[in-house]
Each structure stands twice: as structure tokens, then as C-alpha cells.
Design a protein around this motif. Structure first.
Motif, PDB file in Angstrom:
ATOM      1  N   GLY A 482       0.811  -1.218   0.000  1.00 61.38           N
ATOM      2  CA  GLY A 482       0.000   0.000   0.000  1.00 61.38           C
ATOM      3  C   GLY A 482       0.844   1.267   0.000  1.00 61.38           C
ATOM      4  O   GLY A 482       0.441   2.282   0.576  1.00 61.38           O
ATOM      5  N   TYR A 483       1.998   1.226  -0.641  1.00 61.52           N
ATOM      6  CA  TYR A 483       2.886   2.390  -0.680  1.00 61.52           C
ATOM      7  C   TYR A 483       2.181   3.610  -1.275  1.00 61.52           C
ATOM      8  O   TYR A 483       2.431   4.747  -0.853  1.00 61.52           O
ATOM      9  N   ASP A 484       1.305   3.370  -2.244  1.00 60.10           N
ATOM     10  CA  ASP A 484       0.620   4.474  -2.920  1.00 60.10           C
ATOM     11  C   ASP A 484      -0.661   4.903  -2.205  1.00 60.10           C
ATOM     12  O   ASP A 484      -1.327   5.849  -2.622  1.00 60.10           O
ATOM     13  N   ARG A 485      -0.999   4.206  -1.087  1.00 56.19           N
ATOM     14  CA  ARG A 485      -2.253   4.517  -0.395  1.00 56.19           C
ATOM     15  C   ARG A 485      -2.076   4.909   1.071  1.00 56.19           C
ATOM     16  O   ARG A 485      -2.899   5.641   1.621  1.00 56.19           O
ATOM     17  N   SER A 486      -1.016   4.415   1.707  1.00 57.34           N
ATOM     18  CA  SER A 486      -0.846   4.638   3.140  1.00 57.34           C
ATOM     19  C   SER A 486       0.338   5.557   3.410  1.00 57.34           C
ATOM     20  O   SER A 486       1.476   5.242   3.056  1.00 57.34           O
ATOM     21  N   ARG A 512       6.091   0.590  -6.801  1.00 61.46           N
ATOM     22  CA  ARG A 512       5.210   0.558  -7.963  1.00 61.46           C
ATOM     23  C   ARG A 512       3.735   0.485  -7.595  1.00 61.46           C
ATOM     24  O   ARG A 512       2.876   0.640  -8.465  1.00 61.46           O
ATOM     25  N   GLY A 513       3.418   0.223  -6.325  1.00 59.54           N
ATOM     26  CA  GLY A 513       2.028   0.110  -5.926  1.00 59.54           C
ATOM     27  C   GLY A 513       1.378  -1.189  -6.353  1.00 59.54           C
ATOM     28  O   GLY A 513       0.150  -1.277  -6.472  1.00 59.54           O
ATOM     29  N   GLU A 514       2.178  -2.240  -6.571  1.00 58.25           N
ATOM     30  CA  GLU A 514       1.642  -3.537  -6.986  1.00 58.25           C
ATOM     31  C   GLU A 514       0.935  -4.220  -5.813  1.00 58.25           C
ATOM     32  O   GLU A 514       1.209  -3.947  -4.638  1.00 58.25           O
ATOM     33  N   ARG A 515       0.022  -5.149  -6.144  1.00 59.43           N
ATOM     34  CA  ARG A 515      -0.598  -5.986  -5.126  1.00 59.43           C
ATOM     35  C   ARG A 515       0.472  -6.854  -4.461  1.00 59.43           C
ATOM     36  O   ARG A 515       1.448  -7.243  -5.117  1.00 59.43           O
ATOM     37  N   PRO A 516       0.309  -7.177  -3.169  1.00 61.97           N
ATOM     38  CA  PRO A 516       1.353  -7.947  -2.470  1.00 61.97           C
ATOM     39  C   PRO A 516       1.735  -9.227  -3.180  1.00 61.97           C
ATOM     40  O   PRO A 516       2.924  -9.538  -3.316  1.00 61.97           O
ATOM     41  N   GLY A 517       0.746 -10.016  -3.642  1.00 63.03           N
ATOM     42  CA  GLY A 517       1.061 -11.285  -4.287  1.00 63.03           C
ATOM     43  C   GLY A 517       1.924 -11.112  -5.516  1.00 63.03           C
ATOM     44  O   GLY A 517       2.914 -11.832  -5.717  1.00 63.03           O
ATOM     45  N   ALA A 518       1.567 -10.157  -6.372  1.00 60.17           N
ATOM     46  CA  ALA A 518       2.342  -9.912  -7.595  1.00 60.17           C
ATOM     47  C   ALA A 518       3.728  -9.372  -7.262  1.00 60.17           C
ATOM     48  O   ALA A 518       4.723  -9.750  -7.895  1.00 60.17           O
ATOM     49  N   MET A 519       3.794  -8.497  -6.256  1.00 54.80           N
ATOM     50  CA  MET A 519       5.073  -7.904  -5.869  1.00 54.80           C
ATOM     51  C   MET A 519       6.018  -8.977  -5.316  1.00 54.80           C
ATOM     52  O   MET A 519       7.190  -9.074  -5.731  1.00 54.80           O
ATOM     53  N   PHE A 520       5.492  -9.823  -4.422  1.00 56.94           N
ATOM     54  CA  PHE A 520       6.331 -10.870  -3.843  1.00 56.94           C
ATOM     55  C   PHE A 520       6.785 -11.855  -4.926  1.00 56.94           C
ATOM     56  O   PHE A 520       7.935 -12.304  -4.929  1.00 56.94           O
ATOM     57  N   ALA A 521       5.877 -12.207  -5.820  1.00 54.93           N
ATOM     58  CA  ALA A 521       6.206 -13.169  -6.880  1.00 54.93           C
ATOM     59  C   ALA A 521       7.334 -12.647  -7.760  1.00 54.93           C
ATOM     60  O   ALA A 521       8.232 -13.411  -8.155  1.00 54.93           O
TER      61      ALA A 521
END
Length: 572
Positions: A482-486, A512-521
Motif C-alpha cells: 500500500g505504498y501508494d495509499r498509506s 510501484r504500488g503492486e498488489r502484495p502477491g504480484a510484488m512478492f512473486a
């Protein structure tokens, strides 16, 4: 580095032509892009790994007293013709002509060029020893490029060359480079072995290969688990069986073996172990102005010919044609043996065969084999040589146990060249007595880009690459959820990023504001060895998550301790 300022291009699936694990994962992780067969562009993520490999190599080469230079990629044919390698290198050396129709080669290696430098720059023993090295692009026109960068045509290599007054000096330089290579591969964080090797086409009197241990390795490594003995299969010595040869106990019988052209079929038909059979391999050695000289090499039925060892006995050879075989033995292949040959033949028995009694071999008659064959009684005592590949369980040549075999990927090689090139090219110096003498040379190579593939073949799982920290594209990745939201996540992530960067850690933050699953992958695929996750839930408890790339679970770490924790994990 922030991910938004970098170039990341991961793929869910590898291209269809990607073969081995390292090829697939490097393509999927966006580290390389194929331009042509065996030719790749190194993308920013892959190039970062290359630069780290190069930095370690440079540090250890400089520490060992080597001096860096850079030699041309395009080299004139005349230098290669001086050493005779213009013709001997074969089709792997890419040849080209300039506008004046002069011949050049695209550098596959640089022994000739560096020797030319030495013969023009070095005059006196006072200038020796000297050790030059370069990290440079090479090109070898592989017949069948494959396995991505592991068997490519264009690659980056560190090649080094030492020049000494005498063999004692060369041995000291060789040991110095051997020790430096051990430090290099240790710092890479790879499981490797240094093994005795054959010098091959490059020439010289002694060499060692450095192999990264991996099940997918192309090379077989022979080693003794209870000693320091290690050699590649080409150079591993197969000892003669212990004890005396047994006395003959069977009569010599010409036995029908219909349709049994292989030792396995003969053994099955006769109801005997394969180890009681002997196979015949026929070689031809060309002779100027005369018919080829025919050699008969004899190996136990379950053993395989070592072609490097054979070449040391026979010299340059080829396998005999069927016409040559029929003319010499009177029958086609499959039923050949040393008894009753029709033409001149030189017989060489492997050490194991020379110790056999009552064995089975071809009778030089189709569909027939001799049983109960014995040396001295049925045929003369043979010329004996080590001809075969070592097998697991053979006695170790150092007498300290038995050998085992594992697979390895060759990533480095050190050679004692001696005067092979200096004599051919007139690279001499004046000694203490004013007499001219040839310089003694050593040659030392590391496959820089090949290290990437080898490291991956040794370090990966179902999720992707697992880089050793020393050569990872980034040491640590910060994954803010949530870098782009929090605002809280962004502030804490930025603070941690700055602290790690200021502490000298090679860190990337995924902003980049990616979803956690996509970012971790993405980062598991890329293989960054250390990950810190910053999220609102953890921050409410004053904690973040740390997870090593090999860890199965994340660990909660207090904010105040995260920097120390990461540095401790990196050091471990």
C-alpha cells in the motif's frame, strides 16, 4: 534504487525455446533477451549481477598482483598463424576479412595477442614475473548454441596470462592464481570444486578446472569423499585392479553367438556377467603416403572409452571405417578381437582387461566369439594403458578410498602453458647471464557470464532464482504494502530505504504500488536474497516482516532492530 526508476520486465512463462532451469529463469526474470542463436542482450537486472561478479574478480586479481589491460576483439590472422592455431581452432573461431581482404578472427581467446605484447615489451629478467588480465567479450561460433548463456556464442570472460623466467617461477604464479580463484569462488557463495584437468587444445603441462556443483552440469567430476582427490572425467586415472591375474581355468573355444554383436547380448546369451566380456574399439591413425595405421583398443564390456586418454596413446586419430575393419579383421564390427587378425594391427589393452583371465571377445568371424581367452596362452601379452572412464567405486588414485562421481559446470580453468606460445612466437628475454631464454607462461580463465547460469543451476526453487548475496542484483528488497495509499507505510518504507542505503546496503524499494502477491512473486522470481515487508498491520505493532529467500516463513522484527537484523542475515 527505487523500482519505479529501474526496468523490471518479468514473465509468467518462459519462452518455448528455453531449455534448462537457468535459461528459463533468466528469461522469466527479465535478465536476458535473445537477439540471435547464442547471442543475448543483458538487461539491467542481469547486468547488475555481471558487474558484481566482475568486481569480485577484479578485487582478487588485483590482490594477487595481476595487472589489468584490454586486448582487441578483432585480431589479425598472422598472430594465430604463428602458433598454428589459425587452422587448428576449427570452425568455432569466427573468421572475417576487412575491406583489403586481410584475414582476421573474432577473439575466442588471447594467448597470441598477449604473447605479442610480451615479446615487444619485455626484454630483461628484471621485468619478470608479470601477470596481465582482462575482462572482455569473446566469441566462439558454437555449432549448436544451447542452454541460454551456458553454451552461447558471445560471452564475457576474464582471461589472464602470466610470464615467468623459469618453471619454478611459473609454478609459483600458477599457485598464486589457483589460490586467487579459490577466493573468488568462495566469495561468490557457490559450492564448487577445483579438479585436475586435461589441457586439451590449448596446450601446456598441467591444469585445473573449477566447477560449480549442480545436477544439471555437463561435466562429470570424479572425487574421493575421504580425501582431497578430484579430477574431471577426462583426466581421472583408472587404476589397475589390485592383485595378480588369475591363472587360466577354461579352454579357448570358438563359440557361436548368433546375432549378438554387443557385449550385453553376448553376456545374456552365455549366461555370464558383462564384466567377463571384452569389447574391441578400432581406431585409424593417418600416415603420410601410406595406408592408415590400425589400432585395436580393448576394454571390459561394461567400461567406456576415454577419448582423451586414447589420444595420448595413439595420437591424432579417427574411428576406423567399416572397409578398414573388414580388411584388417576379416569381418564386420561386432565380432572383432585380437586373435587371428588378417592385417597389421597394434593392440592396446586397458589396465583392467590386462588383468582378466578366461574372458570373452570377438572371434573375427560373424556370429562367433571366443570364450576362455587368456593372455600369454592364447595371444601375446598386450601393450597396457589407462584407456577408460572411471566409474563410481573405483579405487582413488591417491590410495585413500574409492571415488564417487557428481556433476559440475565448468566456470574457471587454470593452465601451465610453459613455452608453448613463447617459443612459437619468439617471446624471449635476457637472463642474468645475458643469454636469451623463452618466457614460461600460464593462462587463467573465468567465465564471467557463465557464472550467472551456474549460480542459478545450483540455487533455485519452484518460485525462482535464489542468488547468493554477494552476486545478487540487489541484496535487499523493501516491499511496502500500500505504498501508494498509506502515508504511514510510505513514510516508514522511505525511512528504512534511506537507512539501508546509508549503511552501504544495495537495496531496492518496490514503490510501484503492486498488489502484495504480484510484488512478492516478482522478487522471488528475480531472486533477491533478503526481503522486508512494510505494512499497516505490522506498523500498528511497531514491526515489519523479514524473510530470507530460502526461508519458509517471515519473521516479525521490531522497527528499531530491522537494520541490524538485515545486516546480520546478510553477513550469515
Amino acid at each position: 534504487m527505487k523500482a519505479s526508476q529501474f526496468f523490471i520486465s518479468t514473465l509468467k512463462e518462459a519462452p518455448a525455446d528455453a531449455e534448462i532451469v537457468s535459461h528459463k529463469l533468466m528469461m522469466r526474470a527479465g535478465m536476458i533477451k535473445k537477439l540471435g542463436a547464442g547471442i543475448y542482450s543483458y538487461m539491467p537486472m542481469g547486468l547488475r549481477v555481471i558487474r558484481k561478479v566482475e568486481a569480485i574478480v577484479r578485487e582478487e586479481m588485483n590482490r594477487a598482483g595481476a595487472v589489468e589491460l584490454s586486448m582487441p576483439l578483432v585480431q589479425p590472422a598472422e598472430l594465430w598463424q604463428e602458433t598454428g592455431r589459425w587452422d587448428k581452432m576449427g570452425d568455432e573461431m569466427l573468421r572475417l576479412k576487412d575491406r583489403h581482404e586481410r584475414d582476421f578472427a573474432l577473439q575466442p581467446t588471447s594467448e597470441e595477442v598477449v604473447t605479442d605484447i610480451a615479446r615487444t615489451e619485455i626484454r630483461s629478467y628484471k621485468q619478470l614475473p608479470v601477470n596481465f588480465y582482462q575482462i572482455q567479450i569473446k566469441f566462439r561460433d558454437e555449432r549448436r548454441p544451447r542452454f541460454g548463456i551456458m553454451r552461447g556464442r558471445e560471452f564475457t570472460m576474464k582471461d589472464g596470462y602470466s610470464f615467468d623466467k623459469d618453471m619454478d617461477g611459473l609454478r609459483a604464479s600458477y599457485q598464486n592464481m589457483f589460490d586467487a580463484y579459490v577466493r573468488v569462488f568462495t566469495r561468490f557463495g557457490l559450492n564448487f570444486r577445483a579438479v585436475a584437468a586435461d589441457n586439451g587444445a590449448i596446450g601446456g603441462s598441467g591444469s585445473h578446472e573449477f566447477h560449480v556443483i549442480a545436477e544439471t552440469g555437463e561435466d562429470a567430476i570424479v572425487y574421493c569423499p575421504t580425501s582431497d582427490y578430484a579430477a574431471n572425467m577426462e583426466a581421472a586415472e583408472a587404476l589397475a585392479p589390485a592383485g595378480e591375474r588369475a591363472a587360466p581355468a577354461q579352454p579357448l573355444v570358438n563359440t557361436p553367438t548368433p546375432g549378438c554383436a554387443k557385449c550385453e547380448a553376448v553376456a545374456e546369451l552365455l549366461g555370464i556377467p558383462l564384466t567377463h566380456t571384452v569389447k574391441s574399439i578400432v581406431l585409424a591413425k593417418e600416415r603420410e603416403g601410406a595406408a592408415a595405421e590400425i589400432w585395436l583398443l580393448m576394454l571390459r564390456g561394461d567400461h567406456e572409452l576415454n577419448e582423451i586418454k586414447a589420444s595420448k596413446i595413439v595420437g591424432e586419430y579417427r574411428f576406423a571405417t567399416e572397409a578398414e575393419i573388414v580388411a584388417t579383421f576379416g569381418t564386420r564390427p561386432g565380432y572383432l578381437g585380437p586373435i587371428g587378425v588378417k592385417g597389421p594391427v597394434r593392440v592396446v589393452a586397458d589396465r583392467t582387461v590386462a588383468q582378466m583371465s578366461d574372458f570373452v571377445c570377438g572371434a573375427n568371424q560373424e556370429d562367433h566369439h571366443y570364450t576362455g581367452v587368456n593372455w600369454g596362452r592364447d595371444l601375446p601379452e598386450p601393450e597396457v594403458a589407462d584407456l577408460r572412464n572411471v566409474v563410481k567405486g573405483d579405487a582413488s588414485p591417491d590410495g585413500k578410498g574409492v571415488v564417487d562421481i557428481c556433476r559440475g559446470i565448468e566456470v574457471g580453468h587454470v593452465f601451465m602453458l610453459g613455452a608453448r606460445y613463447s617459443e612459437a612466437m619468439g617471446a624471449t628475454y635476457l637472463d642474468e647471464n645475458g643469454k636469451t631464454a623463452p618466457m614460461q607462461m600460464g593462462c587463467y580463465g573465468i567465465g564471467i557470464t557463465r557464472i550467472l547460469g551456474a549460480a542459478i543451476e545450483q540455487n533455485y526453487d519452484a518460485r525462482g532464482i535464489i542468488w547468493p548475496t554477494a552476486i545478487a542484483p540487489f541484496e535487499v528488497v523493501i516491499c511496502p504494502v500500500g505504498y501508494d495509499r498509506s502515508e504511514a507505510v510510505r513514510a516508514e518504507a522511505d525511512k528504512l530505504y534511506a537507512a539501508l542505503r546509508d549503511a552501504g546496503v544495495d537495496v531496492i524499494m518496490d514503490d510501484r504500488g503492486e498488489r502484495p502477491g504480484a510484488m512478492f512473486a516478482d522478487w522471488e522470481l528475480i531472486g533477491v536474497p533478503h526481503r522486508v515487508v512494510v505494512g499497516d498491520r505490522g506498523l500498528k505493532e511497531g514491526k515489519v516482516e523479514y524473510q530470507g529467500r530460502r526461508d519458509t516463513e517471515a519473521t516479525q522484527v521490531p522497527l528499531a532492530e530491522v537494520l541490524a537484523t538485515v545486516r546480520e542475515k546478510m553477513a550469515a
